[in-house]
Design an enzyme around this catalytic site. Structure first.
Site, PDB file in Angstrom:
ATOM      1  N   LYS A 163     -35.990  59.361 -73.659  1.00 20.68           N
ATOM      2  CA  LYS A 163     -36.856  60.056 -73.027  1.00 20.68           C
ATOM      3  C   LYS A 163     -36.523  60.513 -71.708  1.00 20.68           C
ATOM      4  O   LYS A 163     -36.808  61.575 -71.042  1.00 20.68           O
ATOM      5  CB  LYS A 163     -38.214  59.694 -73.402  1.00 20.68           C
ATOM      6  CG  LYS A 163     -38.629  59.260 -74.797  1.00 20.68           C
ATOM      7  CD  LYS A 163     -39.987  58.734 -74.890  1.00 20.68           C
ATOM      8  CE  LYS A 163     -40.194  57.463 -76.027  1.00 20.68           C
ATOM      9  NZ  LYS A 163     -39.969  57.599 -77.314  1.00 20.68           N
ATOM     10  N   HIS A 180     -32.326  50.787 -85.132  1.00 21.14           N
ATOM     11  CA  HIS A 180     -32.735  51.428 -83.619  1.00 21.14           C
ATOM     12  C   HIS A 180     -31.884  50.593 -82.522  1.00 21.14           C
ATOM     13  O   HIS A 180     -32.127  49.547 -82.293  1.00 21.14           O
ATOM     14  CB  HIS A 180     -34.112  51.279 -83.535  1.00 21.14           C
ATOM     15  CG  HIS A 180     -34.622  51.986 -82.314  1.00 21.14           C
ATOM     16  ND1 HIS A 180     -34.462  53.215 -81.703  1.00 21.14           N
ATOM     17  CD2 HIS A 180     -35.305  51.218 -81.133  1.00 21.14           C
ATOM     18  CE1 HIS A 180     -35.054  53.535 -80.625  1.00 21.14           C
ATOM     19  NE2 HIS A 180     -35.518  52.448 -80.282  1.00 21.14           N
ATOM     20  N   SER A 223     -33.808  55.429 -76.540  1.00 17.09           N
ATOM     21  CA  SER A 223     -35.109  55.135 -76.898  1.00 17.09           C
ATOM     22  C   SER A 223     -35.895  55.796 -75.654  1.00 17.09           C
ATOM     23  O   SER A 223     -35.949  56.780 -75.300  1.00 17.09           O
ATOM     24  CB  SER A 223     -35.447  53.655 -77.141  1.00 17.09           C
ATOM     25  OG  SER A 223     -36.465  53.544 -78.147  1.00 17.09           O
TER      26      SER A 223
HETATM   27  C1  GCU Z   1     -41.353  51.658 -78.861  1.00 17.76           C
HETATM   28  C2  GCU Z   1     -42.102  53.176 -78.778  1.00 17.76           C
HETATM   29  C3  GCU Z   1     -41.021  54.264 -78.919  1.00 17.76           C
HETATM   30  C4  GCU Z   1     -39.766  53.768 -78.184  1.00 17.76           C
HETATM   31  C5  GCU Z   1     -39.198  52.538 -78.127  1.00 17.76           C
HETATM   32  C6  GCU Z   1     -38.106  52.092 -77.253  1.00 17.76           C
HETATM   33  O1  GCU Z   1     -40.855  51.545 -80.329  1.00 17.76           O
HETATM   34  O2  GCU Z   1     -42.922  53.370 -79.873  1.00 17.76           O
HETATM   35  O3  GCU Z   1     -41.447  55.546 -78.398  1.00 17.76           O
HETATM   36  O4  GCU Z   1     -38.727  54.806 -78.134  1.00 17.76           O
HETATM   37  O5  GCU Z   1     -40.393  51.568 -78.054  1.00 17.76           O
HETATM   38  O6  GCU Z   1     -37.958  52.417 -76.139  1.00 17.76           O
HETATM   39  O7  GCU Z   1     -37.271  51.100 -77.790  1.00 17.76           O
END
Ligand code: GCU
Length: 409
Positions: free
Chosen positions: A250, A387, A246
């Protein structure tokens, strides 16, 4: 934000497959002057630096050069951790000459023995003690998240009850049984992840910290962890892989784009602002990223709120910056915010750069069925479910690592 959630809730995974592009996806193989990139040398000497500069200027900010006064403390070693199945090493790395300044604790597990082993490294969300129930893991100081006012947030010793709470996402025993090691670091150590966290960030050790970003400094921290891992004679320097889930996916992609010592990279549902395609107009928007997490990206990124079409780069180009190193992109079918199809198409597109460099990208252009992994120099799967990082995900990553790492022994 509410609108974003409602739209996603009303959209099924199947509908998301049929969406066509909202805006054209930028081409990693076209130079800024419009000329096509036809050979590996042009990619390496011209196009790759162009893309790096765009991600620095418009997305994550430029990582300052030079290191701070980093001090690595003597490691705490247990040769018989996890009932003799692991060597556990824990080291505190101070980022400056101040003991009260930012520091990170690196937790490292290695299989017992004397041989050099490959290692996965990744940031964790909730403290090193959550990675495994192992009672020997030093408790991180963690930040309370129940207080909205950043000034009132508390930096406390983690609760004993949190030991092992994220163990399923780390699969330490499975990784060790496979002959690999694992290093993990609590990402809040590097910069606490909330608006107002900057004063506690390692960014403060550099000039103009506000021009950089939280994702940028998390990536920087990963490279500092790598500096340390490279000093360990048990670790094979050519086989250090980076994994991130997540937002930490990034950070992992940006770290690997900048630091080619990471020889294999895994993006687990890194979503928008990571592997996925913002230009596809499905899932999380740039408006949501900038609104909910303004500290993640640099100030220039804010200019694209409401205008994703003007952003000169996208996830496909971030993935292309990993080439020719093995890269795995994973999605989850119910993780519509990350836009699984956007992650898949991004990996397909980045494969063109792998092809130019004599590697095989994904080798497919149609999205595979759920739970059907595809692996070449790029790997991809869309797992059923939510997720998260699961055992299924790790099974694929270990197979993928075997494919690439075992042949190099
Ligand atoms: C939020 C955010 C995402 C990110 C996520 C995470 O949902 O909007 O961009 O990837 O958090 O880090 O779990």
């Amino acid at each position: 934000m509410v609108r974003f959630a409602v739209i996603l809730a009303l959209t099924t995974f199947a509908q998301a497959q049929n969406l066509t592009y909202n805006h054209p996806v930028p081409d990693p193989l076209t130079l800024a002057d419009g000329q096509p990139v036809k050979d590996a040398a042009t990619w390496t000497t011209k196009r790759r630096p162009e893309l790096m500069a765009l991600f620095e200027d418009k997305v994550y900010g430029k990582t300052p050069s030079g290191h701070t006064d980093i001090r690595v403390m003597p490691p705490l070693v247990d040769l018989k951790a996890l009932k003799g199945k692991a060597v556990r090493k824990q080291v505190t790395i101070y980022f400056s000459d101040r003991n009260d300044g930012p520091l990170m604790q690196v937790l490292l597990y290695l299989p017992p023995g004397n041989t050099k082993v490959p290692v996965f490294v990744g940031l964790n969300f909730n403290g090193n003690q959550t990675v495994n129930a192992d009672p020997g893991i030093l408790m991180n100081e963690v930040w309370s998240t129940d207080e909205l006012d950043p000034k009132k947030r508390l930096h406390l010793q983690a609760d004993e009850r949190t030991r092992g709470t994220n163990a399923a996402a780390w699969q330490v025993e499975k990784i060790l049984a496979h002959g690999y090691g694992l290093a993990s670091i609590y990402y809040y150590d590097i910069e606490p992840d909330f608006v107002g966290g900057l004063p506690m960030s390692a960014r403060m050790l550099f000039p103009e910290p506000e021009k950089w970003s939280a994702l940028g400094v998390w990536a920087w921290g990963l490279s500092r962890a790598l500096d340390h891992l490279l000093t360990d004679s048990r670790i094979d320097p050519k086989r250090i892989g980076l994994i991130g889930h997540s937002r930490l996916g990034k950070a992992a992609l940006w770290a690997a784009a900048q630091d080619t010592r990471f020889s294999l990279v895994i993006s687990n549902e890194s979503g928008k602002g990571g592997a996925s395609l913002l230009k596809r107009g499905f899932g999380e928007t740039i408006d949501h990223l900038n609104g909910a997490f303004p500290h993640w990206f640099n100030p220039a990124y804010k200019e694209f709120t409401g205008h994703p079409e003007k952003l000169p780069v996208d996830g496909n180009e971030l993935l292309a910056l990993i080439a020719p190193r093995p890269l795995y992109v994973a999605s989850a079918a119910e993780d519509l915010g990350s836009d699984p199809k956007g992650e898949f198409l991004s990996a397909v597109n980045a494969g063109r750069v792998y092809g130019l460099l004599g590697r095989k990208g994904l080798g497919i252009t149609q999205m595979p069925m759920v739970d059907q992994p595809v692996m070449h120099d790029i790997g991809y799967h869309v797992r059923s479910g939510k997720h998260d990082v699961t055992e299924f995900d790790w099974d694929q990553y270990l197979t993928f690592a075997d494919m690439h790492w075992r042949e190099k022994r």
